[in-house]
Motif scaffolding. Sequence first.
Motif, PDB file in Angstrom:
ATOM      1  N   ILE A 355      15.784 -78.549 -12.927  1.00 27.08           N
ATOM      2  CA  ILE A 355      16.205 -77.140 -12.915  1.00 27.08           C
ATOM      3  C   ILE A 355      15.633 -76.395 -14.117  1.00 27.08           C
ATOM      4  O   ILE A 355      15.141 -75.260 -14.004  1.00 27.08           O
ATOM      5  CB  ILE A 355      17.740 -77.049 -12.885  1.00 27.08           C
ATOM      6  N   LEU A 356      15.693 -77.035 -15.295  1.00 29.29           N
ATOM      7  CA  LEU A 356      15.155 -76.388 -16.493  1.00 29.29           C
ATOM      8  C   LEU A 356      13.656 -76.146 -16.377  1.00 29.29           C
ATOM      9  O   LEU A 356      13.147 -75.094 -16.801  1.00 29.29           O
ATOM     10  CB  LEU A 356      15.466 -77.241 -17.720  1.00 29.29           C
ATOM     11  N   HIS A 357      12.936 -77.092 -15.797  1.00 27.33           N
ATOM     12  CA  HIS A 357      11.492 -76.899 -15.602  1.00 27.33           C
ATOM     13  C   HIS A 357      11.231 -75.749 -14.630  1.00 27.33           C
ATOM     14  O   HIS A 357      10.324 -74.930 -14.848  1.00 27.33           O
ATOM     15  CB  HIS A 357      10.854 -78.184 -15.079  1.00 27.33           C
ATOM     16  N   CYS A 358      12.000 -75.687 -13.560  1.00 32.83           N
ATOM     17  CA  CYS A 358      11.827 -74.582 -12.612  1.00 32.83           C
ATOM     18  C   CYS A 358      12.141 -73.236 -13.248  1.00 32.83           C
ATOM     19  O   CYS A 358      11.448 -72.238 -13.005  1.00 32.83           O
ATOM     20  CB  CYS A 358      12.710 -74.808 -11.383  1.00 32.83           C
ATOM     21  N   VAL A 359      13.197 -73.196 -14.075  1.00 34.44           N
ATOM     22  CA  VAL A 359      13.524 -71.949 -14.777  1.00 34.44           C
ATOM     23  C   VAL A 359      12.391 -71.558 -15.717  1.00 34.44           C
ATOM     24  O   VAL A 359      12.017 -70.371 -15.819  1.00 34.44           O
ATOM     25  CB  VAL A 359      14.850 -72.113 -15.536  1.00 34.44           C
ATOM     26  N   LEU A 360      11.818 -72.552 -16.407  1.00 36.17           N
ATOM     27  CA  LEU A 360      10.703 -72.272 -17.307  1.00 36.17           C
ATOM     28  C   LEU A 360       9.509 -71.701 -16.546  1.00 36.17           C
ATOM     29  O   LEU A 360       8.911 -70.685 -16.953  1.00 36.17           O
ATOM     30  CB  LEU A 360      10.303 -73.553 -18.044  1.00 36.17           C
ATOM     31  N   ILE A 361       9.153 -72.334 -15.444  1.00 35.77           N
ATOM     32  CA  ILE A 361       7.999 -71.868 -14.658  1.00 35.77           C
ATOM     33  C   ILE A 361       8.262 -70.476 -14.105  1.00 35.77           C
ATOM     34  O   ILE A 361       7.393 -69.584 -14.177  1.00 35.77           O
ATOM     35  CB  ILE A 361       7.706 -72.868 -13.526  1.00 35.77           C
ATOM     36  N   ALA A 362       9.456 -70.268 -13.552  1.00 34.58           N
ATOM     37  CA  ALA A 362       9.770 -68.952 -12.998  1.00 34.58           C
ATOM     38  C   ALA A 362       9.781 -67.879 -14.081  1.00 34.58           C
ATOM     39  O   ALA A 362       9.307 -66.751 -13.866  1.00 34.58           O
ATOM     40  CB  ALA A 362      11.124 -69.001 -12.291  1.00 34.58           C
ATOM     41  N   GLY A 363      10.295 -68.206 -15.260  1.00 34.96           N
ATOM     42  CA  GLY A 363      10.303 -67.233 -16.347  1.00 34.96           C
ATOM     43  C   GLY A 363       8.904 -66.828 -16.778  1.00 34.96           C
ATOM     44  O   GLY A 363       8.622 -65.643 -17.009  1.00 34.96           O
ATOM     45  N   ILE A 364       8.006 -67.799 -16.882  1.00 35.39           N
ATOM     46  CA  ILE A 364       6.621 -67.482 -17.265  1.00 35.39           C
ATOM     47  C   ILE A 364       5.957 -66.632 -16.188  1.00 35.39           C
ATOM     48  O   ILE A 364       5.269 -65.644 -16.490  1.00 35.39           O
ATOM     49  CB  ILE A 364       5.842 -68.780 -17.508  1.00 35.39           C
ATOM     50  N   LEU A 365       6.154 -66.996 -14.924  1.00 36.49           N
ATOM     51  CA  LEU A 365       5.540 -66.223 -13.848  1.00 36.49           C
ATOM     52  C   LEU A 365       6.087 -64.811 -13.779  1.00 36.49           C
ATOM     53  O   LEU A 365       5.348 -63.849 -13.546  1.00 36.49           O
ATOM     54  CB  LEU A 365       5.749 -66.952 -12.517  1.00 36.49           C
ATOM     55  N   LEU A 366       7.405 -64.647 -13.971  1.00 34.06           N
ATOM     56  CA  LEU A 366       7.986 -63.305 -13.963  1.00 34.06           C
ATOM     57  C   LEU A 366       7.471 -62.478 -15.134  1.00 34.06           C
ATOM     58  O   LEU A 366       7.219 -61.266 -14.997  1.00 34.06           O
ATOM     59  CB  LEU A 366       9.506 -63.406 -14.006  1.00 34.06           C
ATOM     60  N   THR A 367       7.310 -63.108 -16.290  1.00 30.82           N
ATOM     61  CA  THR A 367       6.775 -62.385 -17.446  1.00 30.82           C
ATOM     62  C   THR A 367       5.345 -61.920 -17.185  1.00 30.82           C
ATOM     63  O   THR A 367       4.983 -60.769 -17.483  1.00 30.82           O
ATOM     64  CB  THR A 367       6.811 -63.281 -18.684  1.00 30.82           C
ATOM     65  N   VAL A 403       9.294 -75.741  -3.752  1.00 32.42           N
ATOM     66  CA  VAL A 403       9.335 -77.121  -3.243  1.00 32.42           C
ATOM     67  C   VAL A 403      10.227 -77.982  -4.125  1.00 32.42           C
ATOM     68  O   VAL A 403      11.030 -78.801  -3.638  1.00 32.42           O
ATOM     69  CB  VAL A 403       7.908 -77.687  -3.171  1.00 32.42           C
ATOM     70  N   SER A 404      10.096 -77.825  -5.444  1.00 33.14           N
ATOM     71  CA  SER A 404      10.921 -78.610  -6.360  1.00 33.14           C
ATOM     72  C   SER A 404      12.404 -78.306  -6.170  1.00 33.14           C
ATOM     73  O   SER A 404      13.234 -79.226  -6.090  1.00 33.14           O
ATOM     74  CB  SER A 404      10.498 -78.325  -7.802  1.00 33.14           C
ATOM     75  N   LEU A 405      12.747 -77.048  -6.086  1.00 30.83           N
ATOM     76  CA  LEU A 405      14.155 -76.697  -5.877  1.00 30.83           C
ATOM     77  C   LEU A 405      14.657 -77.172  -4.516  1.00 30.83           C
ATOM     78  O   LEU A 405      15.788 -77.658  -4.390  1.00 30.83           O
ATOM     79  CB  LEU A 405      14.323 -75.181  -6.007  1.00 30.83           C
ATOM     80  N   GLY A 406      13.811 -77.035  -3.485  1.00 30.93           N
ATOM     81  CA  GLY A 406      14.220 -77.518  -2.162  1.00 30.93           C
ATOM     82  C   GLY A 406      14.438 -79.009  -2.142  1.00 30.93           C
ATOM     83  O   GLY A 406      15.416 -79.508  -1.540  1.00 30.93           O
TER      84      GLY A 406
END
Length: 794
Positions: A355-367, A403-406
């Motif tokens: 979950i933390l890795h997904c949050v990190l990736i999503a945060g970078i992409l949103l930025t 995919v990771s979250l799913g």
Amino acid sequence: MLIVALLANLALPALAQDTNQIVAVGKSLEAASRDLQAVDQAFDQPTEEAERRDLRDRASTVRQSVNDAVALLEPQLAAVDARLGQLGTPTPGVTEAPDIRAQRGLLAQQRSTIDSAIKRGRLIGVEAGQLVDEINQSQAQAFGERMSAAVASPLSPGFWTATLKAAPRDIRRVMRVTAAGVTQVRQALRDDHGWQAGAGLVVALLLLGPLRLMLRRLGRERLIAHAPASRVRRSGLALWLVLVGMLLPGFAAVALMQGLRWAGMLTPAWNLVAVCFVRATFVFGLVSALGGALLLRRQQSWRLLPIGDATADALRPWTWAAAGLGFVGVMLIGFNEAVGASYAARAVADGLLAILHCVLIAGILLTIGRLRARSAGGEEEAPPASHTGLALLSLACWLLTCVSLGALLLGYVNLSLFVSRMVVWVAVVAGSLYLLLVAADDILTSVFSSESRLGRAATGGLGLRGSAVDQLGVVLSALVRLLLVALGVSMMVSPFGSNVGNLFDQATMVAQGVTIGQITISPGAILRSLLVLAAGLFVVRGVQRWLTTRYLPTTELDDGARNSISMVARYTGVILAALWALASLGIGVERIALLLSALSVGIGFGLQAITQNFVSGLILLAERPVKIGDLVRIGDQEGDVKKISVRATEIQIADRSTLIVPNSELITKTIRNMTLANPIGRIQLLFSVQLDADTDRVRAILKDMFREAEHVLDDPEPKIFLDSIIDGRINFNCFAYVASPRDAYPTRSEMLFQLLRRMPAAGIDLGTAHQQIELLGLPDSVRGAKDTPGGLPG
């Protein structure tokens, strides 16, 4: 016979020495065989991933040792054969001397021993290779099983029920390990060993604080003072910052943990945590230093990435978050191993990390998306690159995050963590690879440059051309960067010690495909062929770009020769890429030749004109009767050659339009190349003066005009001729030469302007020869009237 006997006596000490060496090699083969049997027996038992890696390394070591032994014995076997050849074959009916017979017997025995050892070594090597392949296959299978292993979904009560059920036992394990560690520390303090841990702490603080800051400042000052004023300063500084930022914290962690070990404060469980702490510190240092070196906030002139300060400030916190997450991930996994956490606790930890890795990736992409939106609105002065490839990469990262979250929601915790960590891992490797590629190119092209100290020494001491030194730097840069790319790709596909490459190899064997004749066509083969073709075309494009932008500009070739080399390299590469793709599809060269022979008939009839132009284009590129930059005349059209392809040639004419001429026209018809072989241009001036004009004055004015003209050459010198005297006027014919036919027309125009200014100023009347007009077919009265002052009668 006496000579042979002497040679045999001289060879006895050598034989004794070789025999001792053979015995030593035989003992090493015996040890290798025992080690291989031990590895084989250990592999028969259930093993974990770390144990399999250790067994694979041991088997690889055995294979390397026996290969070295065989390589050592082969020259000795050749030497023994040579000695036997010197002795020759026994002559029938002739009794040999006893020492010769003994020597031959000893050599034959030695040869048999060496040959047996070589064969045995090769057999052990083959068995070791087979065992390595079997272990790799087992690792790939275990990796696949681990990825496909599923637990209860975190959304279901069963997942948390199992976690709560195992929680008391996990807490007791943590308390037991913690209590053992505290007891060990107290015992070390009672034994007065605490100063060793304190010394390690002091060394760690010195490494993290003063020494790290001093090395950062020293590297910057040395680069500014001694590095050439080029890109090597930026890349060298970034590389230095990464090395200091990764090694100093890592060495500080090593010093701290080593002090605790010397003080006897670490139990076996905490020693495992200490090893993970050192590894996690190196990871933290690498990721944080890499982000800082690539972004370099408030130092845009030193920044490698083409981004602005606002973008760097927005992305920098995410690099710290990635470094911290890498540290926590390594430490959490190591702590679970040390305390022997339950499977449920490990599943919770892995899910949390995913979950933390997904949050990190999503945060970078949103930025990045927010920054690109600001740049579209004109609020960002230097937005991130908006290349299509980066947009596709962002989309791929979003898909992998989903995919990771799913997978996590479905209970595939290991797969979820692997996918999310794979994205972060690839990003870290890509950033490191980018820095190394830029640094390698800048450093090598700066060191091997005609303007560098080494380049000047090479040109002055060895007599090399400056362009040769520049070419060497470009070629070395390309080779080193290719090696770095290969290393980076291997790192990307093998994260966290998992042999993903073998998993990919196994995946290509799933679909067996359809066999037609002797060719097997399967979806995997088609996909592989397309990938090979795409990779081949990508390599061809990269090589052509490297030739046109990097290598060829360092040569002394003209634009036409560079274009010929670039085009030939391009089409050769395309042909090789197509053959490579067909070969990967299972179509051999002989089948390709058969296919081409069958298509040649259709090509001969239906594509005759295209084939003719293609062959003509190859002739143009090879013979170069016309090259890029030439000024040519075709019929009534004249222009500059801009591009030569294998089908047609593009010529830009005077009105800036493009004339496309088929290559066959340039080969089969007559054209005028006015700049072939570097010809000079000629201008001609025709005018007349009055009969009573001062011709010497006219000639002096013309000489002054030619001497003062910028483009008129002194050699060949201008020529001034008195052409004729007709109808009361003197006709002059003058010739001058310019460096290029392109300069002829403008220079002639300027000469005429000068002529019209200077001759009247000198009192000389300019004109042309008198022309008489005779009208035919008119009455005599009209014909005579034309000479009267009034002209023709009305």
